[in-house]
Write an enzyme that holds these catalytic residues in place. Structure first.
Site, PDB file in Angstrom:
ATOM      1  N   GLU A 123     -57.541 -24.400  -3.656  1.00  0.00           N
ATOM      2  CA  GLU A 123     -58.924 -25.582  -3.608  1.00  0.00           C
ATOM      3  C   GLU A 123     -59.301 -26.020  -4.677  1.00  0.00           C
ATOM      4  O   GLU A 123     -59.806 -27.097  -4.651  1.00  0.00           O
ATOM      5  CB  GLU A 123     -59.673 -24.787  -2.709  1.00  0.00           C
ATOM      6  CG  GLU A 123     -59.518 -24.324  -1.214  1.00  0.00           C
ATOM      7  CD  GLU A 123     -59.402 -25.545  -0.515  1.00  0.00           C
ATOM      8  OE1 GLU A 123     -59.979 -26.585  -0.674  1.00  0.00           O
ATOM      9  OE2 GLU A 123     -58.446 -25.495   0.453  1.00  0.00           O
ATOM     10  N   SER A 132     -74.601  14.719  48.655  1.00  0.00           N
ATOM     11  CA  SER A 132     -74.810  16.211  48.465  1.00  0.00           C
ATOM     12  C   SER A 132     -75.032  16.379  46.943  1.00  0.00           C
ATOM     13  O   SER A 132     -75.447  17.573  46.529  1.00  0.00           O
ATOM     14  CB  SER A 132     -73.607  16.797  49.068  1.00  0.00           C
ATOM     15  OG  SER A 132     -73.455  16.868  50.365  1.00  0.00           O
TER      16      SER A 132
END
Length: 771
Positions: free
Chosen positions: A93, A465
């Site tokens: 870059e 239950s």
């Protein structure tokens, strides 16, 4: 003479051109100094840089489980960025980054020559200019913007050091996959921190800024590799790496993640709950200030819970047969048109983890050929066709029969591919620590991406239950003991007793065993015996007693059906209630958030989990908790939860639950300091099936989870509390020892030692749940 005139004219032309250039340059310089420079934006946004760091959610052991924010960003200070990562970026870059003052004139002139035709094909931007562009300017290539960019670059170079500029660049630049900065990109593409990358991986990332879409290694691996080679060559030419390092990186096979932004474990329901907590306090700042939330979830437990729910839901779904393709499409004759049609159809049906959408291309007598979202053709045969066998016969209905154009689901298993389907049934699982109340695992449904509704916290369902232990616990306070005999014979209740219609409760298996102990009644989940117990201790007493365990009393009926679980609970509520039996009688408040930390690492809030149980948290007698625990252990040894015995531990206890018409299946239990609840049912409350119970749909989820969660946790045996005496193998409260009659429940249901108060029924009586 003419040659002299020609030479003089040429000289004059050059002079005039030079003067014109000086004038133009002067005017440009004046324009830049007098107009551009005064109108440049303030540098406060970069001198006081505050990147938008997303909200992140973690397990207690630091596994990332969620991230919320528009950008994937992970700010890494320049001192923590590896030197080779910096060199990789500079090599491609901005080679002369440390030598220029913001503008690399040599590179700029080269770019200008390449762009003389006006096509603007080549850029000469330095890293400083890119910082100016990314923070302040648009990305369009026009000359006015370039002048602003140049002046901003000078201004940035004057205000910041080179290291500060590079830090901004490496944390702000967009690198594809919604990732900003090299720290985030490292996690997205390689699942690693920057410090763990090798040269080849760093070079791959360094090649992204020029064109994140074109050089994305997850999408365009060939182009990404080509760009990586350019970066590596530049690094070698600059002597950043040796020839040996260059050759090694050049030929290294990279393992790029194709998962996108996935996390360390499936805990989407947990992450969403945590997000809601943070958003309630910080609103939109939640998604940009770098807040981190650490939950109480344990990664291994969460993985076990998720896999157990998925596996057992699929098992249930396949037990109940193939429902047929999800859709049918017309397959065009042309190959390109056909691929387009398949792609469009599959895009509308995203994968559900390993359940992959596919389109049937051909159906033979013993095989089915399909195409998956990647365009790959797969042939399925043998056991892979087992689920859909009925859809391959001539007798299959058109809506079910497999044929070219059918949109189905496939799944890869150990022995190859098989036809599957997305289950319609829902499920949930939750576990907590029995002392602190911290959640260890939470799975709110089969797939968060298909349904956001969290069944752990939001689904109010009949407990069946699984409510019975609380009624039996209440009975212990009324003089009952595990040895109390209950007459398990038919019971006919009048409308006056029920407050509505006459009712004859039935046992699930339709059998009656005559006089049985209360221990056996709970272990075998006897409905009639449970109703007799409730009628004896009275509905008002038992109803109020439920409040000790954190139940919402308004959601439970004040009639005899309460004994069979016709009220409503959430799995989160039920797991908290069972923790009272697990920890010896203390209430706990389940909690999820251990701590919240801001972007700078400062703790915003932190839970203070208790390590011991205080006296003010006690809600039932320690003797009651001990005796109820002994009965719940019997359930897992010889009763409806006997499958738990395969785990080979003596400290496991719990209760199955199946609501009326098998609409809900439950198992709630504990062991080793962990309390866990599993549930399965349909959101539209249809039956799970006549042969399905809590023991067949919910208990397997619980067992598979506990196999993992209990590893390394020793069995817990309880000390006998004071005030209990053992008689014929059963524990009784000392104050009830004097009256032998207390150990038998009369056939008219008058409990010895209990007030014979008629029930106070209220509300509508519903058909009894079972098991």
């Amino acid at each position: 003479m003419s040659k002299w005139l020609t030479r003089r004219n040429a000289i004059r032309g050059f002079v005039l051109a030079g003067v014109a250039a000086l004038i133009a340059g002067g005017l440009l310089l004046a324009y830049m100094l007098l107009y551009v420079a005064p109108n440049l934006p303030s540098l406060e946004v970069i001198t006081d840089y505050r990147p938008k760091i997303p909200l992140r959610i973690y397990t207690a052991d630091n596994a990332l489980i969620g991230e919320f924010g528009e950008e994937h960003r992970d700010f890494v200070p320049i001192k923590d960025i590896p030197e080779m990562m910096k060199k990789s970026v500079l090599a491609i870059e901005d080679k002369r980054f440390y030598d220029h003052n913001g503008i690399d004139w040599r590179r700029a002139l080269g770019a200008a020559r390449a762009n003389l035709g006006g096509a603007m094909r080549q850029g000469g931007s330095t890293i400083t200019m890119q910082v100016a562009r990314n923070f302040f300017l648009t990305r369009e290539k026009f000359y006015g913007r370039k002048l602003n960019e140049v002046m901003l670059a000078f201004k940035i170079e004057a205000a910041l050091s080179k290291e500060q500029i590079l830090e901004l660049y490496m944390n702000q630049i967009y690198l594809g996959q919604r990732s900003f900065g090299f720290g985030a990109a490292s996690q997205v593409y390689f699942g690693k921190s920057l410090k763990d990358l090798d040269i080849a991986e760093m070079a791959m990332l360094a090649g992204l800024p020029q064109n994140p879409a074109r050089h994305n290694p997850a999408v365009n691996p060939k182009r990404a590799k080509q760009r990586q080679h350019v970066v590596l060559k530049s690094m070698r030419d600059l002597d950043y790496i040796t020839e040996e390092q260059y050759q090694k990186a050049l030929h290294e096979t990279l393992h790029v993640s194709h998962r996108g932004q996935e996390f360390d474990t499936h805990a989407e329901y947990v992450a969403e709950l945590a997000r809601q907590v943070v958003y309630a306090q910080f609103k939109e700042d939640s998604y940009t200030k770098g807040i981190s939330v650490y939950t109480t979830i344990l990664k291994a437990d969460q993985n076990a819970a998720y896999e157990s729910v998925r596996r057992n839901v699929l098992n249930y779904d396949q037990r109940h047969g193939y429902r047929g393709p999800e859709a049918f499409i017309t397959l065009p004759a042309g190959e390109e048109e056909r691929d387009d049609a398949i792609e469009e159809a599959l895009q509308r049906r995203p994968s559900s983890d390993r359940l992959i959408p596919a389109v049937v291309l051909d159906v033979g007598a013993k095989s089915v050929k399909v195409q998956n979202p990647s365009g790959e053709e797969i042939t399925i045969s043998g056991d892979g066709l087992r689920l859909a066998a009925s859809a391959l016969t001539d007798k299959a209905k058109d809506s079910v029969r497999l044929r070219p154009g059918a949109v189905i689901r496939i799944m890869q298993e150990k022995n190859g591919w098989s036809i599957s389907q997305v289950p319609q049934v829902a499920a949930a699982f939750v576990s907590i620590d029995s002392v602190t109340g911290g959640y260890h695992a939470m799975v709110g449904g089969f797939d968060y991406n298909l349904q956001k509704f969290n069944h752990v916290t939001q689904a109010w369902r009949q407990p069946g239950s699984s409510i019975k232990p609380f009624v039996y616990s209440a009975a212990l306070e009324k003089g009952f003991s595990p040895a109390t005999l209950i007459n398990d014979v038919p019971l006919d209740l009048t409308g006056a007793e029920t407050g509505n219609e006459a009712w004859s409760p039935k046992n699930d298996d339709g059998k009656f065993d005559g006089p049985i102990t209360m221990r056996t009644a709970l272990a075998e989940s006897k409905n009639v015996a449970s109703v007799r117990i409730l009628r004896s201790i009275t509905v008002p007493y038992a109803h109020n007693y439920l409040g000790k365990f954190g139940f919402d009393l308004a959601k439970h009926p004040k009639n005899l059906t309460m004994a069979l679980g016709t009220g409503s609970v959430t799995p989160a509520q039920l797991v908290g209630a069972y923790s009272v039996f697990a920890n010896g009688g203390y209430t706990v408040e389940p909690y999820l958030i251990a701590k919240i930390v801001d972007g700078s690492g400062k703790i915003i809030s932190e839970a203070k989990p208790r390590t011991t149980l205080p006296d003010d948290a006690r809600v039932i007698d320690p003797r009651n908790a001990f005796v109820t625990d002994s009965m719940l252990r019997q359930v897992t040894r010889t009763g409806t939860g006997a499958a738990v015995a395969r785990l080979g531990r003596p400290d496991l206890a719990g209760k199955t639950g199946t609501s009326s018409d098998a609409v809900d299946g439950w198992f709630a239990g504990y062991g080793g300091g962990i309390v866990a609840v599993s549930w399965m049912g349909y959101d539209d409350s249809k039956s799970l099936g006549g042969k399905e119970f809590g023991s067949s749909v919910a208990l397997p989820i619980w067992i598979d989870y506990m196999k993992v969660a209990l590893q390394g946790r020793p069995a817990q045996e309880r000390q006998v509390p004071a005030g209990l005496t053992q008689v014929d193998g059963e524990w009784l409260y000392d104050e009830f020892m004097g009256d032998a009659a207390r150990h038998t429940l009369d056939m008219d249901d008058t409990a010895p030692g209990a007030e014979n108060v008629a029930p106070q029924p209220a509300g509508t009586t519903t058909p009894p749940p079972t098991n």
